[in-house]
Design a protein around this motif. Sequence first.
Motif, short mmCIF file in Angstrom:
data_model
loop_
_atom_site.label_atom_id
_atom_site.label_comp_id
_atom_site.label_asym_id
_atom_site.label_seq_id
_atom_site.Cartn_x
_atom_site.Cartn_y
_atom_site.Cartn_z
N GLU A 1 -66.29 -5.60 23.39
CA GLU A 1 -65.75 -6.74 24.14
C GLU A 1 -64.23 -6.79 24.07
N ARG A 2 -63.63 -6.07 23.13
CA ARG A 2 -62.17 -6.04 23.00
C ARG A 2 -61.65 -4.70 23.52
N VAL A 3 -60.85 -4.75 24.58
CA VAL A 3 -60.40 -3.54 25.26
C VAL A 3 -58.90 -3.64 25.55
N VAL A 4 -58.20 -2.53 25.33
CA VAL A 4 -56.81 -2.40 25.74
C VAL A 4 -56.68 -1.13 26.56
N LEU A 5 -56.10 -1.24 27.75
CA LEU A 5 -55.87 -0.08 28.60
C LEU A 5 -54.37 0.16 28.67
N LEU A 6 -53.95 1.38 28.35
CA LEU A 6 -52.54 1.74 28.31
C LEU A 6 -52.31 2.92 29.24
N GLY A 7 -51.27 2.87 30.05
CA GLY A 7 -51.01 4.06 30.84
C GLY A 7 -50.13 3.89 32.04
N ASP A 8 -49.84 5.04 32.64
CA ASP A 8 -49.11 5.12 33.90
C ASP A 8 -50.14 5.03 35.03
N MET A 9 -50.14 3.91 35.72
CA MET A 9 -51.14 3.68 36.76
C MET A 9 -50.67 4.15 38.14
N ASN A 10 -49.39 4.53 38.23
CA ASN A 10 -48.83 4.92 39.53
C ASN A 10 -49.07 3.86 40.59
N GLY A 11 -48.95 2.62 40.18
CA GLY A 11 -49.11 1.49 41.08
C GLY A 11 -48.95 0.19 40.32
N THR B 1 -49.32 -4.40 17.69
CA THR B 1 -48.44 -4.05 18.79
C THR B 1 -48.87 -2.71 19.37
N VAL B 2 -48.88 -2.61 20.68
CA VAL B 2 -49.29 -1.40 21.38
C VAL B 2 -48.19 -1.02 22.36
N ALA B 3 -48.11 0.25 22.69
CA ALA B 3 -47.09 0.72 23.64
C ALA B 3 -47.63 1.91 24.41
N THR B 4 -47.04 2.13 25.58
CA THR B 4 -47.41 3.28 26.39
C THR B 4 -46.16 3.85 27.05
N HIS B 5 -46.14 5.17 27.21
CA HIS B 5 -44.96 5.82 27.78
C HIS B 5 -45.35 7.11 28.49
N ASN B 6 -44.99 7.21 29.75
CA ASN B 6 -45.05 8.49 30.45
C ASN B 6 -43.80 9.26 30.04
N VAL B 7 -43.98 10.28 29.23
CA VAL B 7 -42.84 10.97 28.62
C VAL B 7 -42.20 11.98 29.56
N ASN B 8 -42.82 12.24 30.72
CA ASN B 8 -42.27 13.11 31.76
C ASN B 8 -42.40 14.58 31.36
N ASP C 1 -37.38 8.24 19.07
CA ASP C 1 -37.17 6.89 19.60
C ASP C 1 -38.46 6.08 19.55
N LEU C 2 -39.57 6.69 19.93
CA LEU C 2 -40.84 5.97 19.96
C LEU C 2 -41.33 5.66 18.55
N ALA C 3 -41.12 6.59 17.62
CA ALA C 3 -41.52 6.34 16.24
C ALA C 3 -40.74 5.18 15.65
N ALA C 4 -39.47 5.04 16.06
CA ALA C 4 -38.63 3.95 15.55
C ALA C 4 -38.98 2.60 16.15
N SER C 5 -39.83 2.57 17.20
CA SER C 5 -40.17 1.31 17.84
C SER C 5 -41.03 0.42 16.95
N GLY C 6 -41.75 1.03 16.01
CA GLY C 6 -42.56 0.25 15.08
C GLY C 6 -43.89 -0.21 15.62
N THR C 7 -44.28 0.24 16.81
CA THR C 7 -45.56 -0.19 17.35
C THR C 7 -46.71 0.43 16.55
N ASP C 8 -47.85 -0.24 16.54
CA ASP C 8 -48.99 0.22 15.75
C ASP C 8 -49.81 1.28 16.47
N VAL C 9 -49.91 1.16 17.79
CA VAL C 9 -50.70 2.08 18.61
C VAL C 9 -49.83 2.52 19.77
N LEU C 10 -49.75 3.84 19.98
CA LEU C 10 -48.85 4.39 20.98
C LEU C 10 -49.59 5.39 21.86
N ALA C 11 -49.53 5.19 23.16
CA ALA C 11 -50.15 6.09 24.13
C ALA C 11 -49.05 6.86 24.86
#
Length: 321
Positions: free
Chosen positions: A241-251, A93-100, A112-122
Motif C-alpha cells: 500500500e506504500r509506493v514511491v515512484l521515482l524517475g524521468d517521465m519525459n512529461g 528522503t528520496v531523490a531521482t536524477h537522470n544523470v545523462n 554531489d548526489l552522495a553529499a545530498s544526504g538523501t536516504d534513497v536515490l534513483a
Amino acid sequence: MRPWRRGLVLTALALLLGLLMLFHAQVTDRGGLGSLVESFLPWFGLLIPVLLAGALWRRSASALVALLLPVVVWLSLFGGLLVDKSRPGSDLTVATHNVNADNADPAGTARDLAASGTDVLALEEITPQAKPLYEKGLAKAYPHHTVLGTVGLWSKLPLSDIRRVDIQQDVGPLGEAKPADVTLPDNRALRATVATDHGPLAVYVVHQGSVRLFPQGGFWTGSRDRGAQALAKAVAAERNERVVLLGDMNGTTDDRAFDGLTSQLDSAQDEAGDGFGFTWPAKFPVARIDQILVRGVEPRSAWTLPATGSDHLPVAAGISW
C-alpha cells in the motif's frame, strides 16, 4: 461605449487563451498536439501580461474584462505552486536524477548526489561505461544498491524483491514492432522493496521513452505513452500500500498520457513543493519532467537539487508515514 468597442481582437485572444487552458484536455492529441500543449501549460500564463499591456494601451474595457477568464483559470491550475507547501517532519528522503548518458563527469555527479544526504536515490540513463564510477562514488553513502539496465537504485536501507518492470516500446517511430517475447537489454524500469522502520516501501525507478519532434509526424510520444500505460498497470497490481515512484517521465503531470498514474499516485511537488520545480533543461528549466509520485505515504517537502554534469536537475522529497 467606445472603451467597450476598442480592442475586440485582444478581447477574442484573451477569451481563447482562457478557454484553451480551461479545456486543454479536449485539445486533439493527433500528432502529439495535446501532449505538447500540456507539457508547457504553465507558460501560457506569460501571455496574460502581454494581453494586459495591449488592453491598457488600447484602453479596451472589454479586453480587460475578458482577461479575467485566463487569470482565474491559470490561478486555479497553478496558483497553488506559487506558495511554499513544505512542512517539517519527514521520516525518509528520496531523490531521482537522470544523470545523462553524455555526462562528462559521472564521478563528480556521484559525489554531489552522495553529499545530498538523501536516504534513497534513483538514477536513470546509466551507461555501462559510467556504471562503475557511480557505484564507486556512491558506495560509502549507500551500502545497498541495484542496477538493472539503464536504471539503478541506491539506498541506506536494505533492498529486496528487486525485479525488472517491462515498459519498453513495442512499436517504434517508424512503425517497427518489438517481438512479444523480447525484453530489450537497456531495461528502463525496476521495482524494489526498501525495508524501513515503518515497514516495507515499494519503490519504482523509471525512465520513460523519449519524445521526438518530427517535421512531418509532429510531436511523437508513442513509446512514452505505451510505457506509461504499462507502468500504470504495474502500479495498480502492486500489493504494497506504500509506493514511491521515482524517475524521468519525459512529461509533466499535466500531460494526459499519465492519467493512469496520476489517478493512483500523488505528486510530491504538487503536494509539498515550493514553486514549479522545473527540471529540464538544467541550464534553463522549462518543464518538470522528472517526478516523485507517492501512494500511502505523505509528502512533507519537495525541492530541486543543484545542477550536476547532467542536462536534468535532480529532484528530492521528504516523505512521512
